[in-house]
Design a protein around this motif. Structure first.
Motif, PDB file in Angstrom:
ATOM      1  N   ARG A  50       5.013  -6.022  -1.495  1.00 35.66           N
ATOM      2  CA  ARG A  50       4.293  -7.139  -0.869  1.00 35.66           C
ATOM      3  C   ARG A  50       5.147  -7.627   0.299  1.00 35.66           C
ATOM      4  O   ARG A  50       6.293  -8.031   0.104  1.00 35.66           O
ATOM      5  N   ARG A  77      -6.769  -2.250   5.580  1.00 37.07           N
ATOM      6  CA  ARG A  77      -6.726  -2.624   4.164  1.00 37.07           C
ATOM      7  C   ARG A  77      -5.291  -2.752   3.658  1.00 37.07           C
ATOM      8  O   ARG A  77      -5.060  -3.328   2.604  1.00 37.07           O
ATOM      9  N   VAL A  78      -4.339  -2.184   4.390  1.00 36.06           N
ATOM     10  CA  VAL A  78      -2.925  -2.314   4.031  1.00 36.06           C
ATOM     11  C   VAL A  78      -2.245  -3.306   4.968  1.00 36.06           C
ATOM     12  O   VAL A  78      -1.570  -4.234   4.521  1.00 36.06           O
ATOM     13  N   ARG A  80      -2.932  -6.227   6.934  1.00 36.43           N
ATOM     14  CA  ARG A  80      -3.977  -7.244   7.090  1.00 36.43           C
ATOM     15  C   ARG A  80      -3.478  -8.346   8.018  1.00 36.43           C
ATOM     16  O   ARG A  80      -2.476  -9.004   7.739  1.00 36.43           O
ATOM     17  N   PRO A 105       0.031 -11.607   0.311  1.00 38.53           N
ATOM     18  CA  PRO A 105      -0.357 -10.241  -0.075  1.00 38.53           C
ATOM     19  C   PRO A 105      -0.361 -10.004  -1.574  1.00 38.53           C
ATOM     20  O   PRO A 105       0.424 -10.574  -2.327  1.00 38.53           O
ATOM     21  N   GLU A 109       0.191  -4.463  -0.003  1.00 39.46           N
ATOM     22  CA  GLU A 109      -0.332  -5.064   1.225  1.00 39.46           C
ATOM     23  C   GLU A 109       0.792  -5.582   2.119  1.00 39.46           C
ATOM     24  O   GLU A 109       1.827  -6.050   1.629  1.00 39.46           O
TER      25      GLU A 109
END
Length: 282
Positions: A50, A77-78, A80, A105, A109
């Motif tokens: 994260r 999607r990863v 953001r 996250p 993410e």
């Protein structure tokens, strides 16, 4: 205790700055770094890391362009990007950090804040949207909050993009003259132009009080956007202990054969006209 900082923009004169980076060198290095960002992405997905990356700085310092270079070759999607608008009436009644906390996250993410909770000691303070006493309480408590984030396993990186008065003015005037950039010139930009020293004072105290060993600030000198992007991405990659994850090539198998008597071709009623025939390569 936060560390004291000097006004770097005042220290770095035009004569001291290196020559502008040529486009060929820039594009080659950006391509290499974007490949590394793809490796970082694979590792984040594999490891469940994260990551929070905060970009703050002067108006017209190049945050948007830098974030675009970071994200243009990777999955949204990863990676953001969070650029929150002005708070609604409901959000104004909430605890200030509430709408930022919900953006943090999940596993796998990377959240990039294009401006963040540092709006409070920055633009909100300078523009008088928040009382001084509230700003003071916020700055005093923020190191503990960020220490909690890091302690919970979040990788937190904070970057401040700095630019000289002269370069900021050049970019603002460029926006006035260029139709495709006029949308970038907001009323807040005009105020930041007028209130350069008010913002300098606010940012100086903000950094002094929130630059900690656990969550340090990193200044990016961005009068040359190309150098700034390369320096920022290089530092970001070096600050995360990622490893290259071996890519498993998929087995596509054999494409199915056309069925006998198949007559279900896709039939469109409308086709976009091809207007490229008259274009001449330059």
């Amino acid at each position: 205790m936060g560390k004291k900082h000097k006004d770097h923009s005042a220290e770095i004169s035009a004569a001291d700055r290196p020559a502008k980076l040529d486009r060929k060198t820039y594009e080659k290095e950006i391509a290499r770094l974007q490949a590394e960002l793809a490796h970082l992405q694979a590792w984040v997905k594999h490891s469940g890391a994260r990551i929070v990356v905060i970009f703050e700085g002067r108006d017209a310092a190049g945050k948007g362009g830098l974030i675009k270079r970071i994200t243009e070759k990777v999955s949204p999607r990863v990676f953001r990007v969070v650029a929150l608008p002005a708070p609604s009436d409901r959000e104004k009644s909430q605890v200030f950090m509430q709408r930022y906390i919900t953006q943090l996250p999940a596993a796998g993410e990377i959240v990039i804040f294009d401006r963040s909770w540092y709006n409070r000691p920055g633009v909100e303070r300078v523009m008088g949207f928040t009382e001084e006493a509230e700003v003071g309480r916020f700055l005093e408590g923020l190191p503990q909050l960020e220490a909690w984030l890091v302690g919970s396993g979040v990788i937190l990186l904070k970057y401040f993009l700095d630019v000289s008065e002269e370069e900021q003015e050049r970019r603002f005037r460029q926006r006035v003259e260029d139709p495709v950039r006029q949308w970038k010139l907001s009323p807040m930009d005009v105020e930041s132009y007028r209130r350069w020293w008010d913002y300098t004072a606010a940012y100086s105290e903000m950094i002094r009080m929130t630059d900690t060993e656990v969550a340090p600030w990193w200044m990016i000198e961005s009068s040359d956007k190309k150098r700034a992007r390369i320096n920022a991405i290089t530092h970001l990659l070096a600050s995360i202990p990622y490893e290259k994850v071996k890519f498993k090539k998929p087995d596509f198998g054999k494409r199915q054969a056309r069925p006998k008597g198949f007559d279900k071709e896709i039939a469109f009623r409308n086709v976009v006209p091809d207007v490229t025939g008259g274009l001449v390569a330059t």
